[in-house]
Motif scaffolding. Structure first.
Motif, PDB file in Angstrom:
ATOM      1  N   TRP A 136      -3.281   5.265  -1.279  1.00 29.13           N
ATOM      2  CA  TRP A 136      -3.251   5.569  -2.704  1.00 29.13           C
ATOM      3  C   TRP A 136      -2.927   4.329  -3.520  1.00 29.13           C
ATOM      4  N   ASP A 137      -3.328   4.347  -4.805  1.00 28.85           N
ATOM      5  CA  ASP A 137      -3.015   3.206  -5.660  1.00 28.85           C
ATOM      6  C   ASP A 137      -1.573   3.233  -6.152  1.00 28.85           C
ATOM      7  N   LEU A 160      -7.627   5.687  -2.678  1.00 26.43           N
ATOM      8  CA  LEU A 160      -8.416   4.483  -2.405  1.00 26.43           C
ATOM      9  C   LEU A 160      -9.221   4.588  -1.125  1.00 26.43           C
ATOM     10  N   HIS A 161      -8.597   5.119  -0.066  1.00 20.03           N
ATOM     11  CA  HIS A 161      -9.240   5.232   1.246  1.00 20.03           C
ATOM     12  C   HIS A 161      -8.675   6.452   1.956  1.00 20.03           C
ATOM     13  N   ALA A 162      -9.479   7.023   2.850  1.00 28.20           N
ATOM     14  CA  ALA A 162      -8.999   8.125   3.685  1.00 28.20           C
ATOM     15  C   ALA A 162      -9.589   7.961   5.079  1.00 28.20           C
ATOM     16  N   PHE A 163      -8.767   8.218   6.074  1.00 24.86           N
ATOM     17  CA  PHE A 163      -9.169   8.095   7.470  1.00 24.86           C
ATOM     18  C   PHE A 163      -8.743   9.355   8.208  1.00 24.86           C
ATOM     19  N   HIS A 174     -12.764  14.322  -5.538  1.00 23.22           N
ATOM     20  CA  HIS A 174     -12.134  13.044  -5.180  1.00 23.22           C
ATOM     21  C   HIS A 174     -10.839  12.925  -5.986  1.00 23.22           C
ATOM     22  N   HIS A 185       0.851  -1.186   0.000  1.00 25.33           N
ATOM     23  CA  HIS A 185       0.000   0.000   0.000  1.00 25.33           C
ATOM     24  C   HIS A 185       0.884   1.233   0.000  1.00 25.33           C
ATOM     25  N   SER A 224      -4.192   8.662   4.256  1.00 29.58           N
ATOM     26  CA  SER A 224      -4.789   8.387   2.944  1.00 29.58           C
ATOM     27  C   SER A 224      -4.019   7.260   2.272  1.00 29.58           C
TER      28      SER A 224
END
Length: 98
Positions: free
Chosen positions: A54-55, A35-38, A30, A4, A52
């Motif tokens: 990322w791909d 891919l995801h954010a926390f 966006h 990741h 965050s």
């Protein structure tokens, strides 16, 4: 281990500015490759850590260099006292018995 790409930013903000900071902090678009954010807040609401996923590293760096991110940082600036950030690679750990 699946790799990741993660960007972590921790900010200390001015007391009493959490609600205003949160409005400024959220991107209006966006970002490509996100891919995801926390987000994680301290009990006193004066420290926020954003994570965050990322791909790719290129996608993260592209967002970081974008006009949209520069503008977002400018809007956040009045609330930020201190900031640290870093880019990491890694993956999910398997926890025995988990």
């Amino acid at each position: 281990m699946e790799q990741h790409f993660v960007w972590v930013t921790t900010r200390r903000i001015r007391p009493g500015s959490l609600a205003d900071f949160e409005r400024a902090w959220r991107p209006g678009i966006h970002p490509d490759g996100l891919l995801h954010a926390f987000a994680y807040w301290s009990e006193d609401g004066q420290e926020i850590t954003g994570v965050s996923v990322w791909d790719s590293q290129d996608a993260c760096e592209g967002w970081r260099a974008s006009d949209a991110e520069r503008e977002r940082r400018e809007v956040m600036a009045p609330y930020v006292v201190e900031e640290s950030e870093g880019f990491y690679r890694g993956g999910r750990l398997t926890i025995p018995g988990g």
